[in-house]
Design a protein around this motif. Structure first.
Motif, PDB file in Angstrom:
ATOM      1  N   GLU A   1     -54.567  63.559  83.804  1.00  0.00           N
ATOM      2  CA  GLU A   1     -55.110  63.622  82.434  1.00  0.00           C
ATOM      3  C   GLU A   1     -55.500  62.216  81.955  1.00  0.00           C
ATOM      4  O   GLU A   1     -56.586  62.010  81.403  1.00  0.00           O
ATOM      5  CB  GLU A   1     -54.042  64.233  81.499  1.00  0.00           C
TER       6      GLU A   1
ATOM      7  N   ILE B   1     -58.849  60.646  83.456  1.00  0.00           N
ATOM      8  CA  ILE B   1     -60.163  61.266  83.213  1.00  0.00           C
ATOM      9  C   ILE B   1     -60.953  60.439  82.194  1.00  0.00           C
ATOM     10  O   ILE B   1     -60.429  60.033  81.159  1.00  0.00           O
ATOM     11  CB  ILE B   1     -59.982  62.727  82.730  1.00  0.00           C
TER      12      ILE B   1
ATOM     13  N   ARG C   1     -60.001  72.224  80.512  1.00  0.00           N
ATOM     14  CA  ARG C   1     -60.067  71.699  79.140  1.00  0.00           C
ATOM     15  C   ARG C   1     -60.936  70.454  79.050  1.00  0.00           C
ATOM     16  O   ARG C   1     -61.649  70.251  78.064  1.00  0.00           O
ATOM     17  CB  ARG C   1     -58.626  71.408  78.651  1.00  0.00           C
ATOM     18  N   ARG C   2     -60.913  69.606  80.107  1.00  0.00           N
ATOM     19  CA  ARG C   2     -61.626  68.333  80.046  1.00  0.00           C
ATOM     20  C   ARG C   2     -63.012  68.393  80.701  1.00  0.00           C
ATOM     21  O   ARG C   2     -63.682  67.358  80.845  1.00  0.00           O
ATOM     22  CB  ARG C   2     -60.778  67.232  80.712  1.00  0.00           C
TER      23      ARG C   2
END
Ligand code: PLP
Length: 408
Positions: free
Chosen positions: A186, A189, A224-225
């Motif tokens: 996470e 990213i 999500r990203r």
């Protein structure tokens, strides 16, 4: 090093390999001449139990009759055409492959490294054309300890110094994070990240199983990203870990998937990059290819391999045999063994380096009639054909016990 010119053609096979071959491998001192099922025979006629299955490529056992028949039949009819033409074999192979894995489309290549290279090209082009990353700026996140082959791009993102040393310069655009740590992914990213490339179980790193829930968490983060999740299942795929795909243990469907090794039925190099239709749509005619990839011969053998996988319930077998083997290895409880870990029939036995090197254990295992291979100095790999039977597991564990005693 001086190499004498008049080396005899009739010298031993090992001597000839050493004289005329590059020294990029250090094989165990055995010369294999025949294979059948879970067994291999050396030139003295000695039968050996194959607990390595060519780094997981021989999941169906040596010389599986249905696969050999598919190979011979197709070789007689039509073997190689190039992709300049359609053939009657490629479509049925791709259809079966996509149906079995739940992916939309597949692009056939030959080796695992080529499948990974294909995945990287797809991810970068998707990043540019779909996500809007500036051309040439896309980043791929990889996990430390990864192994994805030996091309210059792939070794460029390896964390193993020997795989890189002297082979640079390397392609930019790769960022490494710790394996098994979703937070690290996470945090790494950026708006330029197009994909995360990860093995569900790290094979060459020494059979490293991530914490439960890792892949599921990684899937959630990637979704999500807006980052593609690409699972490298060249080693873990096609039943090896007890499911058709290792990512299915956590109910994860990746955006991209690489398969190889067992896809060729232990007979040919056959690999593929599979993806969602959205990702695969980045490839236009002329963007990518391979002379041999998707040949009728490869497609016929690959399709037969997928059929055998399902008919013989090999993922289920790998789950049952793997659990039994893990149990038996753990029950050995010898101080020389510091850990036994794995999933399905992809198992690593960690050897205390103060006792012996994993290489020494593999040499002792060879003397006891079992073939295996060390990885990363301290791990002995047990990844036999998925067709293995309980009595062979007992043989392998008894041989390991004798091998360790012989080294004590
Ligand atoms: N990816 C993974 C996870 C692998 O384990 C391997 C080989 O061990 C590869 C890719 C490369 O496959 P190949 O040796 O066929 O190029």
């Amino acid at each position: 090093m001086t190499i004498e010119p008049g080396f005899p053609l009739a010298a031993s096979a090992i001597a000839q390999e050493e004289r005329y071959g590059a020294a990029n491998y250090l094989p165990l001192p055995v010369v294999l001449v025949r294979g059948e099922g879970v067994h291999l025979w050396d030139e003295d006629g000695r039968r050996l139990l194959d607990m390595m299955s060519a780094y997981s490529a021989v999941s169906f056992g040596h010389g599986h009759p249905k696969l050999v028949a598919a190979l011979i039949d197709q070789a007689r009819r039509l073997a190689v055409t190039s992709r300049a033409f359609h053939t009657d074999r490629l479509g049925p192979f791709l259809a079966r492959l996509c149906r079995l894995t739940g992916m939309d489309q597949a692009l056939p290549m030959n080796t695992g490294a080529e499948a990974v290279e294909t995945a990287l090209k797809a991810a970068r082009k998707w990043g540019h054309t779909v996500k809007g990353i500036a051309d040439g700026q896309a980043e791929v996140i990889v996990a430390r300890g990864n192994f994805a082959g030996r091309t210059t791009t792939i070794v460029g993102f390896s964390s193993e110094p020997q795989y890189r040393r002297g082979f640079g310069p390397f392609a930019p655009g790769f960022v490494s994070v710790d394996y098994g740590d979703p937070q690290a992914l996470e945090a790494a990213i950026t708006p330029n990240t197009c994909a995360f490339l990860v093995e569900p179980v790290q094979g060459e790193a020494g059979i490293v199983v991530p914490p439960a829930g890792y892949l599921k968490a990684v899937r959630e983060i990637c979704t999500r990203r807006g980052v593609l999740l690409i699972c490298d299942e060249v080693q873990t795929g096609l039943g090896r870990t007890g499911r058709v795909l290792a990512c299915q243990h956590e109910g994860v469907r990746p955006d991209g998937l690489t398969l190889g090794k067992a896809l060729g039925g232990g007979l040919l190099p056959v690999s593929a990059f599979l993806a969602s239709a959205e990702v695969m749509a980045v490839f236009q005619p002329g963007d990518h290819g391979s002379t041999f990839g998707g040949s009728p011969l490869a497609a016929a053998v690959g399709e037969a391999a997928l059929q055998v996988l399902v008919e013989e319930k090999l993922p289920e077998r790998a789950a049952a045999m793997g659990e039994a083997l893990l149990g038996k290895l753990r029950a050995l409880a010898r101080p020389a063994i510091t850990e036994v870990r794995g999933k399905g029939l992809l198992i690593g036995v960690e050897i205390d380096p103060a006792f012996a090197s994993a290489r020494q254990v593999c040499e002792a295992l060879l003397r006891e009639g079992v073939l295996s291979k060390d990885t990363h100095g301290t791990v002995v790999r047990f990844a036999p054909p998925l067709t293995i039977e309980p009595r062979h597991l007992d043989e392998a564990v008894a041989a390991l016990d004798r091998a360790l005693r012989s080294l004590a």
